[in-house]
Design a protein around this motif. Sequence first.
Motif, PDB file in Angstrom:
ATOM      1  N   ARG A 368     -14.205 -13.007 -26.758  1.00  0.00           N
ATOM      2  CA  ARG A 368     -15.447 -12.472 -26.187  1.00  0.00           C
ATOM      3  C   ARG A 368     -16.622 -12.875 -27.066  1.00  0.00           C
ATOM      4  N   VAL A 369     -17.794 -12.960 -26.443  1.00  0.00           N
ATOM      5  CA  VAL A 369     -19.001 -13.306 -27.192  1.00  0.00           C
ATOM      6  C   VAL A 369     -19.263 -12.218 -28.228  1.00  0.00           C
ATOM      7  N   GLY A 370     -19.486 -12.641 -29.452  1.00  0.00           N
ATOM      8  CA  GLY A 370     -19.707 -11.690 -30.536  1.00  0.00           C
ATOM      9  C   GLY A 370     -18.444 -11.369 -31.317  1.00  0.00           C
ATOM     10  N   GLY A 371     -17.310 -11.716 -30.739  1.00  0.00           N
ATOM     11  CA  GLY A 371     -16.042 -11.447 -31.409  1.00  0.00           C
ATOM     12  C   GLY A 371     -15.681 -12.589 -32.355  1.00  0.00           C
ATOM     13  N   PRO A 372     -14.690 -12.367 -33.208  1.00  0.00           N
ATOM     14  CA  PRO A 372     -14.263 -13.417 -34.137  1.00  0.00           C
ATOM     15  C   PRO A 372     -13.645 -14.594 -33.385  1.00  0.00           C
ATOM     16  N   ALA A 373     -13.868 -15.801 -33.906  1.00  0.00           N
ATOM     17  CA  ALA A 373     -13.351 -17.008 -33.254  1.00  0.00           C
ATOM     18  C   ALA A 373     -11.903 -17.231 -33.655  1.00  0.00           C
ATOM     19  N   HIS A 374     -11.034 -16.341 -33.201  1.00  0.00           N
ATOM     20  CA  HIS A 374      -9.606 -16.486 -33.447  1.00  0.00           C
ATOM     21  C   HIS A 374      -8.957 -16.877 -32.128  1.00  0.00           C
ATOM     22  N   PHE A 375      -8.782 -18.158 -31.924  1.00  0.00           N
ATOM     23  CA  PHE A 375      -8.107 -18.610 -30.711  1.00  0.00           C
ATOM     24  C   PHE A 375      -7.367 -19.896 -31.011  1.00  0.00           C
ATOM     25  N   MET A 376      -6.580 -20.337 -30.049  1.00  0.00           N
ATOM     26  CA  MET A 376      -5.882 -21.608 -30.245  1.00  0.00           C
ATOM     27  C   MET A 376      -5.965 -22.432 -28.979  1.00  0.00           C
ATOM     28  N   LEU A 377      -5.759 -23.716 -29.142  1.00  0.00           N
ATOM     29  CA  LEU A 377      -5.772 -24.633 -28.007  1.00  0.00           C
ATOM     30  C   LEU A 377      -4.370 -25.184 -27.842  1.00  0.00           C
ATOM     31  N   VAL A 378      -3.836 -24.989 -26.642  1.00  0.00           N
ATOM     32  CA  VAL A 378      -2.465 -25.412 -26.368  1.00  0.00           C
ATOM     33  C   VAL A 378      -2.470 -26.397 -25.197  1.00  0.00           C
ATOM     34  N   HIS A 379      -1.364 -27.068 -25.008  1.00  0.00           N
ATOM     35  CA  HIS A 379      -1.274 -27.978 -23.871  1.00  0.00           C
ATOM     36  C   HIS A 379      -0.353 -27.420 -22.809  1.00  0.00           C
ATOM     37  N   GLY A 380      -0.897 -27.375 -21.585  1.00  0.00           N
ATOM     38  CA  GLY A 380      -0.185 -26.802 -20.462  1.00  0.00           C
ATOM     39  C   GLY A 380      -0.850 -25.495 -20.049  1.00  0.00           C
ATOM     40  N   ASP A 381      -0.365 -24.924 -18.949  1.00  0.00           N
ATOM     41  CA  ASP A 381      -0.944 -23.699 -18.387  1.00  0.00           C
ATOM     42  C   ASP A 381      -0.002 -22.526 -18.661  1.00  0.00           C
ATOM     43  N   PRO A 382      -0.345 -21.701 -19.649  1.00  0.00           N
ATOM     44  CA  PRO A 382       0.553 -20.578 -19.970  1.00  0.00           C
ATOM     45  C   PRO A 382       0.632 -19.538 -18.853  1.00  0.00           C
ATOM     46  N   LEU A 383      -0.276 -19.629 -17.866  1.00  0.00           N
ATOM     47  CA  LEU A 383      -0.224 -18.692 -16.740  1.00  0.00           C
ATOM     48  C   LEU A 383       0.799 -19.144 -15.696  1.00  0.00           C
ATOM     49  N   ALA A 384       1.289 -20.379 -15.854  1.00  0.00           N
ATOM     50  CA  ALA A 384       2.368 -20.866 -14.995  1.00  0.00           C
ATOM     51  C   ALA A 384       3.639 -21.060 -15.815  1.00  0.00           C
ATOM     52  N   ASP A 385       3.474 -21.454 -17.089  1.00  0.00           N
ATOM     53  CA  ASP A 385       4.623 -21.786 -17.927  1.00  0.00           C
ATOM     54  C   ASP A 385       4.362 -21.325 -19.361  1.00  0.00           C
ATOM     55  N   PRO A 386       4.959 -20.191 -19.761  1.00  0.00           N
ATOM     56  CA  PRO A 386       4.676 -19.660 -21.099  1.00  0.00           C
ATOM     57  C   PRO A 386       5.111 -20.590 -22.236  1.00  0.00           C
ATOM     58  N   ALA A 387       5.940 -21.586 -21.943  1.00  0.00           N
ATOM     59  CA  ALA A 387       6.335 -22.555 -22.986  1.00  0.00           C
ATOM     60  C   ALA A 387       5.127 -23.306 -23.536  1.00  0.00           C
ATOM     61  N   ALA A 388       4.018 -23.306 -22.773  1.00  0.00           N
ATOM     62  CA  ALA A 388       2.783 -23.948 -23.261  1.00  0.00           C
ATOM     63  C   ALA A 388       2.348 -23.347 -24.607  1.00  0.00           C
ATOM     64  N   LEU A 389       2.708 -22.083 -24.839  1.00  0.00           N
ATOM     65  CA  LEU A 389       2.283 -21.421 -26.089  1.00  0.00           C
ATOM     66  C   LEU A 389       2.913 -22.050 -27.329  1.00  0.00           C
ATOM     67  N   TRP A 390       3.990 -22.806 -27.156  1.00  0.00           N
ATOM     68  CA  TRP A 390       4.595 -23.523 -28.295  1.00  0.00           C
ATOM     69  C   TRP A 390       3.849 -24.825 -28.587  1.00  0.00           C
ATOM     70  N   ARG A 391       3.158 -25.365 -27.574  1.00  0.00           N
ATOM     71  CA  ARG A 391       2.540 -26.702 -27.709  1.00  0.00           C
ATOM     72  C   ARG A 391       1.120 -26.562 -28.250  1.00  0.00           C
ATOM     73  N   ILE A 392       1.051 -26.191 -29.508  1.00  0.00           N
ATOM     74  CA  ILE A 392      -0.247 -25.903 -30.118  1.00  0.00           C
ATOM     75  C   ILE A 392      -0.880 -27.187 -30.635  1.00  0.00           C
ATOM     76  N   TRP A 393      -2.115 -27.405 -30.211  1.00  0.00           N
ATOM     77  CA  TRP A 393      -2.867 -28.562 -30.699  1.00  0.00           C
ATOM     78  C   TRP A 393      -3.725 -28.158 -31.888  1.00  0.00           C
ATOM     79  N   ARG A 394      -4.485 -27.074 -31.740  1.00  0.00           N
ATOM     80  CA  ARG A 394      -5.346 -26.618 -32.828  1.00  0.00           C
ATOM     81  C   ARG A 394      -5.346 -25.100 -32.881  1.00  0.00           C
ATOM     82  N   VAL A 395      -5.433 -24.569 -34.087  1.00  0.00           N
ATOM     83  CA  VAL A 395      -5.652 -23.137 -34.267  1.00  0.00           C
ATOM     84  C   VAL A 395      -7.034 -22.970 -34.891  1.00  0.00           C
ATOM     85  N   VAL A 396      -7.889 -22.163 -34.245  1.00  0.00           N
ATOM     86  CA  VAL A 396      -9.260 -21.975 -34.743  1.00  0.00           C
ATOM     87  C   VAL A 396      -9.340 -20.641 -35.485  1.00  0.00           C
TER      88      VAL A 396
END
Length: 396
Positions: A368-396
């Motif tokens: 959310r705007v104003g919140g800490p920038a703790h997120f990650m960028l993964v490849h694939g759609d975790p809303l269709a395939d939760p295995a996308a959460l393993w395919r981490i490209w960057r952790v911010v």
Amino acid sequence: MASAQTIYHGAALADGTGPTLRRPVTIAVRDGFITSISDGDHAEAVAAGATVVDASGATIVPGLVDCHSHLTLQGGAQWIARGADPTPELIDAAERNAAALMAAGVRWVRDVGSPRRADGGDGRERALALGLRDRWRGQAGYPYIRAAGTWLTKAGSLPTGLAVEVGDADGLLAAAVAQLDDGADLVKLYLDGPDQGVAPWSADEVRAVVAAVHARGATVAAHGSGLANCRLAADSAVDTLEHGFAIDDDTARELDANGVTLVSTLSVMHSWLTFGSTTTIERFADEKGRAAIAERLEMAEESVRVAHRAGVAIAAGSDFGGGSVRAGHLAWEVQALVRAGVEPWQALGAATWQGGRVFGDPDAGLIRVGGPAHFMLVHGDPLADPAALWRIWRVV
Ligand SMILES: [Zn+2]
């Protein structure tokens, strides 16, 4: 002097609050905080000096929240034996666990039990995770920690030396208060008793503990695996039921009515199933062992379905260390929830914002705007395939 800004543009966003990806989306970050989230791909609108990250093809996911973990323990197929390792080894394991968690984008970690030892850092004898929490606080490269003290059990429920054992309800209350005096953020009650199938306390006895802990601004996490133990957690209105492997419709209704969150740990059984082929340990590898694990998993999945149907809030836990799973493998739990019948967006919610509510930090697991920038960028759609959460490209 203007501080550095980073723009992640052209990404998809999945935050576990709905079933569809928001795309394309552009997120701006400055000084570690999110300054804007906008629809569209805005690489061209960037101020001079900003770092621009082409995030097209990736999905931005909030930092994850592991609601059931054991920072000081090692996990693996011999996790129980490893719990008795010397203190310096447990501290080393915790340091490695912290690094693994951060690499996996797990930023908020709720420790629900650590051995009581003389701490290598401050010499104080208390639950080991409490000293680590204090030393890691505010340090870059470490997750945020909420730590229970040591498990509180009725004598005879766990191997000796691990838990704080009490004999009666007065002893339970005194032990809970002592954990808070040690600095615990929450109290962990082990509600499986020495007799399988029999609740070790009455609901009134546990309610007295819950009231005392709440009066101190802390929360109560209750381990329960059998039906009688899950029922006790529900009736005594603890904050969370951990594991909850045997929940029937009545218990689910009571959990919901009393606002108890279920912290699921299904991936423990999935890891045991892998040990059937990666070890020769009988309880995992022989036919009887495999069948027992499969049966236990089926029962635990049914419990998740029953609770979910009744509207019980579900948060995800890996049980790393205190179970056989390893630190940073929370994606496995999201997959396990989906396999049990939870919608992928809700399973992601369990590992993000629902976990954040249990953790007790309004920023945890949210983008959310104003919140800490703790997120990650993964490849694939975790809303269709939760295995996308393993395919981490960057952790911010
Ligand atoms: Zn555990």
